[in-house]
Design an enzyme around this catalytic site. Structure first.
Site, PDB file in Angstrom:
ATOM      1  N   ASP A 222      49.648  22.360  41.899  1.00 36.72           N
ATOM      2  CA  ASP A 222      49.001  23.678  41.957  1.00 36.72           C
ATOM      3  C   ASP A 222      48.799  24.166  40.533  1.00 36.72           C
ATOM      4  O   ASP A 222      49.331  23.584  39.582  1.00 36.72           O
ATOM      5  CB  ASP A 222      49.904  24.663  42.726  1.00 36.72           C
ATOM      6  CG  ASP A 222      49.313  26.057  42.798  1.00 36.72           C
ATOM      7  OD1 ASP A 222      48.116  26.182  43.146  1.00 36.72           O
ATOM      8  OD2 ASP A 222      50.014  27.037  42.473  1.00 36.72           O
ATOM      9  N   SER A 223      48.066  25.264  40.400  1.00 40.45           N
ATOM     10  CA  SER A 223      47.889  25.868  39.087  1.00 40.45           C
ATOM     11  C   SER A 223      49.193  26.470  38.561  1.00 40.45           C
ATOM     12  O   SER A 223      49.313  26.716  37.366  1.00 40.45           O
ATOM     13  CB  SER A 223      46.817  26.955  39.175  1.00 40.45           C
ATOM     14  OG  SER A 223      47.149  27.872  40.194  1.00 40.45           O
TER      15      SER A 223
ATOM     16  N   CYS B 231      46.744  23.845  45.763  1.00 44.68           N
ATOM     17  CA  CYS B 231      45.896  24.949  45.309  1.00 44.68           C
ATOM     18  C   CYS B 231      44.589  24.969  46.114  1.00 44.68           C
ATOM     19  O   CYS B 231      43.896  23.952  46.200  1.00 44.68           O
ATOM     20  CB  CYS B 231      45.596  24.726  43.831  1.00 44.68           C
ATOM     21  SG  CYS B 231      44.541  25.964  43.101  1.00 44.68           S
TER      22      CYS B 231
ATOM     23  N   GLU C 145      52.887  37.696  42.048  1.00 41.83           N
ATOM     24  CA  GLU C 145      53.725  37.170  40.959  1.00 41.83           C
ATOM     25  C   GLU C 145      54.612  38.259  40.372  1.00 41.83           C
ATOM     26  O   GLU C 145      55.671  37.982  39.816  1.00 41.83           O
ATOM     27  CB  GLU C 145      52.847  36.500  39.903  1.00 41.83           C
ATOM     28  CG  GLU C 145      52.248  35.238  40.506  1.00 41.83           C
ATOM     29  CD  GLU C 145      51.696  34.244  39.521  1.00 41.83           C
ATOM     30  OE1 GLU C 145      51.872  34.415  38.299  1.00 41.83           O
ATOM     31  OE2 GLU C 145      51.070  33.270  39.988  1.00 41.83           O
TER      32      GLU C 145
ATOM     33  N   CYS D 252      44.539  31.197  49.892  1.00 40.19           N
ATOM     34  CA  CYS D 252      45.042  31.128  48.514  1.00 40.19           C
ATOM     35  C   CYS D 252      46.545  30.944  48.601  1.00 40.19           C
ATOM     36  O   CYS D 252      47.186  31.502  49.500  1.00 40.19           O
ATOM     37  CB  CYS D 252      44.707  32.426  47.770  1.00 40.19           C
ATOM     38  SG  CYS D 252      45.457  32.556  46.143  1.00 40.19           S
TER      39      CYS D 252
ATOM     40  N   HIS E  84      49.053  32.122  47.212  1.00 41.29           N
ATOM     41  CA  HIS E  84      49.949  33.278  47.153  1.00 41.29           C
ATOM     42  C   HIS E  84      49.930  34.138  48.418  1.00 41.29           C
ATOM     43  O   HIS E  84      50.859  34.902  48.669  1.00 41.29           O
ATOM     44  CB  HIS E  84      49.568  34.169  45.973  1.00 41.29           C
ATOM     45  CG  HIS E  84      49.804  33.557  44.633  1.00 41.29           C
ATOM     46  ND1 HIS E  84      49.216  32.373  44.247  1.00 41.29           N
ATOM     47  CD2 HIS E  84      50.554  33.961  43.578  1.00 41.29           C
ATOM     48  CE1 HIS E  84      49.595  32.080  43.009  1.00 41.29           C
ATOM     49  NE2 HIS E  84      50.411  33.029  42.580  1.00 41.29           N
TER      50      HIS E  84
HETATM   51  N1  DGL Z   1      46.612  28.527  43.373  1.00 41.02           N
HETATM   52  C1  DGL Z   1      45.381  29.283  43.373  1.00 41.02           C
HETATM   53  C2  DGL Z   1      44.681  29.093  44.722  1.00 41.02           C
HETATM   54  O1  DGL Z   1      45.274  28.822  45.731  1.00 41.02           O
HETATM   55  C3  DGL Z   1      45.621  30.755  43.090  1.00 41.02           C
HETATM   56  C4  DGL Z   1      46.081  31.047  41.683  1.00 41.02           C
HETATM   57  C5  DGL Z   1      45.069  30.667  40.621  1.00 41.02           C
HETATM   58  O2  DGL Z   1      43.963  31.265  40.584  1.00 41.02           O
HETATM   59  O3  DGL Z   1      45.372  29.791  39.836  1.00 41.02           O
HETATM   60  O4  DGL Z   1      43.479  29.200  44.793  1.00 41.02           O
END
Ligand code: DGL
Length: 274
Positions: free
Chosen positions: A14-15, A77, A156, A188, A190
């Protein structure tokens, strides 16, 4: 590399920290599996970056995960799944799955009134991938998409039950309510952490689809199909390893708040080398 070995770990990336919601579902639903998690904390967010950049980042991360002898890769992600899955699937002969396809399929199955909402980052929503996949399942479904970028920093900050987050949710979701969606995709990483608040705002008649959970189910089917499910005989070793591209304190704190494990041993790597 021991590709194809059932004892090998699953690579999840993930990011940053958000993908831990996907790792958590894999831990819960496939408890015998080992995981190597990579969070690209030096280069987040992905949600506002271009397709080319995300594909390049995803390729580097997959190359890194291959050095960890993973047997399959889950792109946790949503933005990277939206932009990069088709480009990187079967990269190096490994099965790669994302979160978008399983989420879209379940949303198309869940709707009764044919009106589905999708919320995600600007990148995911702008790609229209959820809309296209949902309509591929059933072209009669109307899909209403909305980018909700403020949810990521609010989560976050761990303002999960905060009145400010509630106000933001009401504003973002007003259109979904007026459009009378009966199914909403939490598109997403989060957003599953805001599930109860989003559920309250949308009302109990709306089905919330969690792509993190659906991806874990998809992974389970894939491992069984390919004969790669871990028989779970190797119980000595701690089954989860965490890597990041920047050892921000935030990663550990956040991870420890959502996982029942101490991720104190998180290692930093230079992802640009891969
Ligand atoms: N992990 C990203 C997503 O699910 C969200 C956070 C980001 O923008 O890096 O799209």
């Amino acid at each position: 590399m021991d590709r194809g070995s059932a004892e090998a770990p699953i690579g999840v990336f993930d990011s940053g920290v958000g993908g831990l919601t996907v790792a958590r579902e894999i831990m819960r639903n496939l408890p015998a599996e080992h995981i190597v998690y990579f969070g690209d904390t030096a280069r987040l967010p992905y949600g506002s970056k271009s397709r080319e950049t995300i594909v390049m980042f995803s390729r580097q991360i997959i190359r890194f995960l291959q050095t960890q002898d993973v047997k399959a890769i889950v792109i946790a992600c949503n933005t990277a799944s939206a932009y990069a899955l088709d480009e990187v699937s079967r990269e190096g002969g490994l099965p790669v799955i994302g979160v978008v396809k399983p989420g879209a399929r379940v949303a198309a199955e869940a709707t009764k009134n044919g009106r589905v909402g999708v919320i995600g980052t600007q990148g995911t929503v702008g790609s229209h991938i959820y809309r296209d996949l949902i309509q591929k399942n059933d072209p009669r479904i109307t899909v209403i998409e909305k980018a909700c970028p403020l949810f990521v920093p609010l989560v976050e900050e761990r303002w999960i039950h905060d009145p400010i987050t509630r106000q933001v949710a009401e504003r973002y979701l007003a259109e979904m309510k007026s459009q009378q969606v009966d199914t909403l995709v939490l598109g997403c990483t989060h957003y599953p952490l805001l599930r109860s608040m989003i559920g309250e705002v949308m009302g109990s008649s709306v089905t919330l689809v969690n792509p993190a959970y659906e991806a874990a189910q998809e992974l389970k089917r894939l491992l069984e199909r390919e004969g790669l499910a871990n028989p779970g005989t190797d119980e000595k070793e701690f089954p989860y390893r965490f890597f990041v591209s920047d050892l921000a304190e935030n990663f550990k704190e956040f991870a420890n708040s959502i996982l029942p494990y101490d991720v104190g041993m998180t290692q930093k790597i230079d992802i640009e080398e891969y």
